[in-house]
Write a protein that holds these residues in place. Structure first.
Motif, PDB file in Angstrom:
ATOM      1  N   VAL A   1       0.722  -1.072  -0.055  1.00 41.07           N
ATOM      2  CA  VAL A   1       0.017  -0.016  -0.079  1.00 41.07           C
ATOM      3  C   VAL A   1       0.799   1.163   0.067  1.00 41.07           C
ATOM      4  CG1 VAL A   1      -1.769  -1.146   1.133  1.00 41.07           C
ATOM      5  CG2 VAL A   1      -0.193  -0.001   2.581  1.00 41.07           C
ATOM      6  N   GLY A   2       0.245   2.333  -0.368  1.00 40.50           N
ATOM      7  CA  GLY A   2       0.782   3.775  -0.469  1.00 40.50           C
ATOM      8  C   GLY A   2       0.383   4.667   0.844  1.00 40.50           C
ATOM      9  N   LYS A   3       0.847   5.588   0.821  1.00 37.75           N
ATOM     10  CA  LYS A   3       0.380   6.663   1.981  1.00 37.75           C
ATOM     11  C   LYS A   3      -0.837   7.291   1.551  1.00 37.75           C
ATOM     12  CE  LYS A   3       5.168   7.060   3.436  1.00 37.75           C
ATOM     13  NZ  LYS A   3       6.380   8.208   3.739  1.00 37.75           N
ATOM     14  N   ASN A   4      -1.315   7.406   0.508  1.00 38.56           N
ATOM     15  CA  ASN A   4      -2.551   8.330   0.052  1.00 38.56           C
ATOM     16  C   ASN A   4      -3.838   7.582   0.440  1.00 38.56           C
ATOM     17  OD1 ASN A   4      -1.082  10.237  -0.875  1.00 38.56           O
ATOM     18  ND2 ASN A   4      -1.131   9.331  -3.020  1.00 38.56           N
ATOM     19  N   PRO A   5      -4.910   8.298   0.666  1.00 39.21           N
ATOM     20  CA  PRO A   5      -6.118   7.537   0.869  1.00 39.21           C
ATOM     21  C   PRO A   5      -6.496   6.732  -0.269  1.00 39.21           C
ATOM     22  CG  PRO A   5      -6.649   9.753   0.698  1.00 39.21           C
ATOM     23  CD  PRO A   5      -4.947   9.448   0.876  1.00 39.21           C
ATOM     24  N   GLY A   6      -7.274   5.593  -0.200  1.00 38.80           N
ATOM     25  CA  GLY A   6      -7.557   4.899  -1.450  1.00 38.80           C
ATOM     26  C   GLY A   6      -9.013   4.643  -1.631  1.00 38.80           C
ATOM     27  N   ILE A   7      -9.442   4.155  -2.820  1.00 36.53           N
ATOM     28  CA  ILE A   7     -10.809   3.531  -3.074  1.00 36.53           C
ATOM     29  C   ILE A   7     -10.283   2.066  -3.640  1.00 36.53           C
ATOM     30  CG2 ILE A   7     -12.801   3.748  -4.570  1.00 36.53           C
ATOM     31  CD1 ILE A   7     -12.460   6.459  -4.801  1.00 36.53           C
ATOM     32  N   LEU A   8     -11.273   1.157  -3.059  1.00 35.91           N
ATOM     33  CA  LEU A   8     -10.996  -0.135  -3.377  1.00 35.91           C
ATOM     34  C   LEU A   8     -12.084  -0.695  -4.610  1.00 35.91           C
ATOM     35  CD1 LEU A   8      -9.146  -3.001  -2.906  1.00 35.91           C
ATOM     36  CD2 LEU A   8     -10.675  -3.423  -1.017  1.00 35.91           C
ATOM     37  N   ILE A   9     -11.786  -1.200  -5.697  1.00 31.97           N
ATOM     38  CA  ILE A   9     -12.828  -1.622  -6.506  1.00 31.97           C
ATOM     39  C   ILE A   9     -12.826  -2.915  -6.866  1.00 31.97           C
ATOM     40  CG2 ILE A   9     -11.341  -0.816  -8.403  1.00 31.97           C
ATOM     41  CD1 ILE A   9     -13.863  -0.176  -9.875  1.00 31.97           C
ATOM     42  N   SER A  10     -13.904  -3.536  -6.703  1.00 33.72           N
ATOM     43  CA  SER A  10     -14.112  -5.313  -6.718  1.00 33.72           C
ATOM     44  C   SER A  10     -14.960  -5.394  -7.834  1.00 33.72           C
ATOM     45  CB  SER A  10     -14.543  -5.940  -5.531  1.00 33.72           C
ATOM     46  OG  SER A  10     -14.276  -7.238  -5.604  1.00 33.72           O
ATOM     47  N   GLY A  11     -15.321  -6.782  -8.162  1.00 32.90           N
ATOM     48  CA  GLY A  11     -15.976  -7.170  -9.329  1.00 32.90           C
ATOM     49  C   GLY A  11     -15.447  -7.367 -10.493  1.00 32.90           C
ATOM     50  N   HIS A  12     -16.063  -7.075 -11.498  1.00 23.55           N
ATOM     51  CA  HIS A  12     -15.697  -7.484 -13.009  1.00 23.55           C
ATOM     52  C   HIS A  12     -15.685  -6.052 -14.014  1.00 23.55           C
ATOM     53  CE1 HIS A  12     -16.901 -10.890 -10.844  1.00 23.55           C
ATOM     54  NE2 HIS A  12     -16.132 -11.670 -11.568  1.00 23.55           N
ATOM     55  N   ASP A  13     -16.450  -5.323 -13.775  1.00 22.96           N
ATOM     56  CA  ASP A  13     -16.800  -4.461 -14.846  1.00 22.96           C
ATOM     57  C   ASP A  13     -15.528  -3.361 -15.188  1.00 22.96           C
ATOM     58  OD1 ASP A  13     -18.173  -1.919 -16.130  1.00 22.96           O
ATOM     59  OD2 ASP A  13     -19.407  -3.755 -16.488  1.00 22.96           O
ATOM     60  N   LEU A  14     -14.747  -3.309 -16.349  1.00 23.37           N
ATOM     61  CA  LEU A  14     -13.992  -2.553 -16.703  1.00 23.37           C
ATOM     62  C   LEU A  14     -14.322  -0.953 -16.963  1.00 23.37           C
ATOM     63  CD1 LEU A  14     -11.519  -4.897 -18.758  1.00 23.37           C
ATOM     64  CD2 LEU A  14     -11.572  -4.299 -16.211  1.00 23.37           C
ATOM     65  N   LYS A  15     -15.687  -0.756 -17.455  1.00 24.95           N
ATOM     66  CA  LYS A  15     -16.059   0.351 -17.788  1.00 24.95           C
ATOM     67  C   LYS A  15     -16.190   1.257 -16.580  1.00 24.95           C
ATOM     68  CE  LYS A  15     -17.496   3.724 -20.483  1.00 24.95           C
ATOM     69  NZ  LYS A  15     -16.454   4.650 -21.082  1.00 24.95           N
ATOM     70  N   ASP A  16     -16.393   0.625 -15.664  1.00 25.10           N
ATOM     71  CA  ASP A  16     -16.750   1.209 -14.343  1.00 25.10           C
ATOM     72  C   ASP A  16     -15.323   1.690 -14.058  1.00 25.10           C
ATOM     73  OD1 ASP A  16     -19.421   0.818 -14.000  1.00 25.10           O
ATOM     74  OD2 ASP A  16     -19.395  -0.779 -12.811  1.00 25.10           O
ATOM     75  N   MET A  17     -14.372   0.743 -13.990  1.00 28.12           N
ATOM     76  CA  MET A  17     -13.017   0.968 -13.585  1.00 28.12           C
ATOM     77  C   MET A  17     -12.501   2.138 -14.339  1.00 28.12           C
ATOM     78  SD  MET A  17      -9.921   0.402 -12.150  1.00 28.12           S
ATOM     79  CE  MET A  17      -9.893  -1.263 -11.701  1.00 28.12           C
ATOM     80  N   GLU A  18     -12.786   2.265 -15.505  1.00 30.60           N
ATOM     81  CA  GLU A  18     -12.319   3.333 -16.164  1.00 30.60           C
ATOM     82  C   GLU A  18     -12.584   4.890 -15.879  1.00 30.60           C
ATOM     83  OE1 GLU A  18     -12.097   4.921 -20.955  1.00 30.60           O
ATOM     84  OE2 GLU A  18     -13.519   3.200 -20.345  1.00 30.60           O
ATOM     85  N   ASP A  19     -14.143   4.700 -15.845  1.00 29.43           N
ATOM     86  CA  ASP A  19     -14.925   5.913 -15.036  1.00 29.43           C
ATOM     87  C   ASP A  19     -14.276   6.493 -13.648  1.00 29.43           C
ATOM     88  OD1 ASP A  19     -16.545   5.740 -17.297  1.00 29.43           O
ATOM     89  OD2 ASP A  19     -18.201   5.207 -16.160  1.00 29.43           O
ATOM     90  N   LEU A  20     -13.987   5.344 -13.010  1.00 30.93           N
ATOM     91  CA  LEU A  20     -13.528   5.801 -11.581  1.00 30.93           C
ATOM     92  C   LEU A  20     -12.102   6.323 -11.703  1.00 30.93           C
ATOM     93  CD1 LEU A  20     -13.725   5.625  -8.447  1.00 30.93           C
ATOM     94  CD2 LEU A  20     -12.785   3.452  -8.506  1.00 30.93           C
ATOM     95  N   LEU A  21     -11.256   5.608 -12.538  1.00 31.01           N
ATOM     96  CA  LEU A  21      -9.913   6.056 -12.610  1.00 31.01           C
ATOM     97  C   LEU A  21      -9.975   7.576 -13.287  1.00 31.01           C
ATOM     98  CD1 LEU A  21      -8.088   3.048 -13.995  1.00 31.01           C
ATOM     99  CD2 LEU A  21      -7.664   4.206 -11.842  1.00 31.01           C
TER     100      LEU A  21
ATOM    101  N   ILE B   1     -15.336   1.467  -0.606  1.00 27.68           N
ATOM    102  CA  ILE B   1     -15.178   0.140  -1.528  1.00 27.68           C
ATOM    103  C   ILE B   1     -16.350   0.108  -2.624  1.00 27.68           C
ATOM    104  CG2 ILE B   1     -15.150  -2.438  -1.583  1.00 27.68           C
ATOM    105  CD1 ILE B   1     -14.754  -1.150   1.857  1.00 27.68           C
ATOM    106  N   LEU B   2     -16.103   0.157  -3.627  1.00 28.97           N
ATOM    107  CA  LEU B   2     -16.980  -0.174  -4.944  1.00 28.97           C
ATOM    108  C   LEU B   2     -17.294  -1.550  -5.445  1.00 28.97           C
ATOM    109  CD1 LEU B   2     -18.896   1.165  -6.875  1.00 28.97           C
ATOM    110  CD2 LEU B   2     -16.919   1.722  -8.191  1.00 28.97           C
ATOM    111  N   MET B   3     -18.413  -2.122  -5.196  1.00 26.82           N
ATOM    112  CA  MET B   3     -18.712  -3.379  -5.984  1.00 26.82           C
ATOM    113  C   MET B   3     -19.113  -3.281  -7.091  1.00 26.82           C
ATOM    114  SD  MET B   3     -17.405  -5.500  -3.460  1.00 26.82           S
ATOM    115  CE  MET B   3     -18.155  -7.063  -4.240  1.00 26.82           C
ATOM    116  N   THR B   4     -18.599  -3.544  -8.332  1.00 26.88           N
ATOM    117  CA  THR B   4     -19.121  -3.359  -9.544  1.00 26.88           C
ATOM    118  C   THR B   4     -20.171  -4.601 -10.068  1.00 26.88           C
ATOM    119  OG1 THR B   4     -17.335  -4.461 -10.651  1.00 26.88           O
ATOM    120  CG2 THR B   4     -17.207  -1.939 -10.266  1.00 26.88           C
ATOM    121  N   THR B   5     -20.018  -5.696  -9.436  1.00 25.79           N
ATOM    122  CA  THR B   5     -20.880  -6.764  -9.757  1.00 25.79           C
ATOM    123  C   THR B   5     -20.885  -7.755  -8.791  1.00 25.79           C
ATOM    124  OG1 THR B   5     -18.920  -8.144 -10.460  1.00 25.79           O
ATOM    125  CG2 THR B   5     -19.897  -6.852 -12.085  1.00 25.79           C
ATOM    126  N   ASN B   6     -21.184  -8.995  -8.968  1.00 24.60           N
ATOM    127  CA  ASN B   6     -21.543 -10.108  -8.065  1.00 24.60           C
ATOM    128  C   ASN B   6     -20.061 -10.244  -7.112  1.00 24.60           C
ATOM    129  OD1 ASN B   6     -20.565 -11.341 -10.399  1.00 24.60           O
ATOM    130  ND2 ASN B   6     -20.318 -13.326  -9.600  1.00 24.60           N
TER     131      ASN B   6
END
Length: 547
Positions: free
Chosen positions: A231-251, A304-309
């Motif tokens: 881990v790093g020193k910055n606060p973070g968001i954890l993204i789980s699941g499977h959807d890459l479009k959600d990943m792109e939007d979050l980034l 934490i962001l759950m994008t799918t099951n």
């Protein structure tokens, strides 16, 4: 019994959950999911008629895909959301019927098309479920084959949804899903249902190819990548699941905010795509497979962001910083709505929460290597072929699939440790967390664990096998030195299995237990025709595979 569900590997007693799901879903949620599937079948029936009459079906198509995805294990536990989806489905069905009347299309006699529901009392609802749920099909073998098809369709819908989110569609796939759903409401012989199961495997290959094209054309071909697990020193968001479009939007939305983004479980392979490497705040992977999230989400500290099951019912300690989106949902957890046409999803609420969170607590240090999807492995084909020809590589083991909570899954860790050092593991899905952090070495510079990506990237493993068959000029894919020892958990693994069967792969072993939804007679058909088997113990199984 207050419910019945046996769609996942952890079905109670290896038979089925009848009081509460091992996954954590309550009986009322389970019964609503059964009713949603029933309505999905009814909408499929009228939508097939609409398709034949050139009446617009897009709204219904989306409902059907979403309805199937919503009922996948560990996807949606929110009773109110599922009730609303049922009502939406009934409204869509009636809209289509009115359109069909305008063009003089007559409806046939389909019970699933006539169901109504207005939030009856518990007693009335349970009476309805005796006519709607899984056990409403009395013949055990017909029930088994119908459910095998439906579970495969659920996995197919999940993969289609991800491709659709990236703008890639295929009407033939959606039409087949609807056709197959309708077929499960009709009187079919066992042979007809077996044929339908194999046809589902054919479309399983098609939908995984569609998703592969969607992912790679959008984000580039996965490449060999070293991923940080510290881990790093910055606060973070954890993204789980499977959807890459959600990943792109979050980034995109977290650029320049001082918030880092970490992947969890099946999102790990996002690191392998070239387009995501441009984000310097995309810093690593946190944790392991889905079932450990209770402890890992607690220590992550940020949202934490759950994008799918793959949701485990959340603890109170982090429930207020957990979010769902897409087909995922949990009662009391904030849900991020769908993106509007041409826009990104609005993750601002998550980002603001992250800014005021502590940095993640470190739970491990090190790196793991992945990115061995078909394009990358084929680029290494000369090395692989030379390794096989020289005898340096004696055998490949496909150990793709799912992880889970059961102690018996330690088998896969021990199996990876014990197989000879002249063998290579081909993997995809969260099953890899059982061995992807072991020091297993390499063969001539080729790592002994080649991670192709998410569960849908099992398609990559099939492409690799077909390419090797071509390179070695073999007549049959089963002549390759490849053994299949696959862990399964939920319905996406079912469509992967059916796809492999369609491609002609035989002698696949499934564990830690065979599906509860396979009746003895249906299991015998799979054993006799495809060599499907279970697992025993590590030493005996290694001897069997290498013998």
């Amino acid at each position: 019994m207050s419910m019945f569900c046996y769609q996942c590997q952890e079905a109670a007693g290896g038979k089925g959950c009848s009081v509460r799901g091992v996954c954590g879903k309550t009986s009322d949620v389970a019964n609503l999911q059964d009713l949603l599937i029933y309505v999905v079948k009814g909408v499929s029936y009228v939508n097939q008629l609409a398709r034949g009459a050139n009446v617009n079906t897009k709204k219904a198509d989306k409902f059907i895909i979403d309805g199937l995805f919503t009922t996948i294990t560990n996807a949606n536990f929110d009773k109110d959301v599922i009730e609303n989806k049922i009502k939406d489905g009934l409204n869509i069905r009636e809209e289509i019927k009115k359109e069909l009347e305008k063009v003089n299309v007559k409806l046939g006699d389909n019970l699933h098309d006539s169901v109504t529901w207005n939030g009856q009392s518990t007693a009335e609802f349970e009476e309805k479920m005796t006519k709607i749920g899984v056990l409403s099909t009395e013949n055990e073998d017909v029930r088994s084959l119908r459910e095998l098809v439906i579970y495969g369709l659920k996995g197919m819908a999940a993969y289609y949804d991800h491709a659709h989110n990236l703008g890639h569609t295929n009407e033939a796939i959606v039409s087949f899903i609807e056709e197959a759903l309708v077929a499960t409401t009709q009187e079919k012989t066992a042979d007809e249902l077996v044929a339908l199961t194999l046809k589902a495997g054919e479309f399983g290959v098609n939908v995984m190819a569609l998703l592969d094209e969607a992912n790679t054309s959008t984000y580039g071909n996965p490449e060999i990548t070293t991923v940080n697990i510290g881990v790093g020193k910055n606060p973070g968001i954890l993204i789980s699941g499977h959807d890459l479009k959600d990943m792109e939007d979050l980034l995109e939305q977290t650029k320049g905010t001082g918030v880092d983004v970490y992947t969890h479980s099946e999102m790990l392979p996002a690191h392998y795509y070239p387009k995501f490497k441009k984000y310097d705040h995309f810093v690593g992977n946190y944790g392991n497979a889905w079932w450990k999230q209770g402890e890992e989400f607690e220590s992550f500290n940020g949202p934490i962001l759950m994008t799918t099951n793959c949701i485990v019912p959340p603890k109170a300690s982090y429930k207020d910083r957990m979010f769902t989106t897409g087909s995922a949902g949990f009662e009391g957890v904030t849900h991020i709505p769908e993106r509007e046409e041409g826009k990104v999803k609005d993750f601002s609420q998550i980002i603001e929460l992250a800014k005021n969170s502590k940095a993640p607590t470190e739970i491990e240090r090190g790196e793991i290597v992945g990115g061995f999807a078909h394009n990358q492995v084929i680029a290494l084909a000369d090395k692989v072929v030379e390794g096989v020809k020289s005898g340096a590589i004696k055998q490949f083991f496909v150990m793709a699939g799912c992880d889970g909570r059961m102690k018996s899954r330690d088998y896969y860790t021990e199996f990876a440790k014990e197989i000879p050092k002249d063998t290579i593991i081909l993997t995809a899905g969260c099953a890899k967390y059982r061995y992807n952090k072991l020091e297993l070495g390499d063969i001539g510079g080729i790592p002994r664990v080649l991670d192709a990506g998410q569960c849908n990237d099992s398609y990559s493993l099939a492409v690799i096998a077909l390419k090797l068959k071509e390179v070695f000029q073999l007549n049959d894919i089963n002549e390759l030195p490849i053994s299949y020892n696959i862990a399964w958990y939920e319905q996406k693994a079912v469509i992967v299995l059916l796809a492999l069967l369609h491609l002609g792969v035989k002698n696949i072993h499934l564990g830690p237990t065979l599906p509860a939804f396979l009746s003895p007679n249906v299991a015998k058909v799979l054993v006799d025709n495809f060599g499907i088997g279970g697992i025993t113990n590590v030493q005996d199984d290694i001897k069997m595979f290498l013998g």
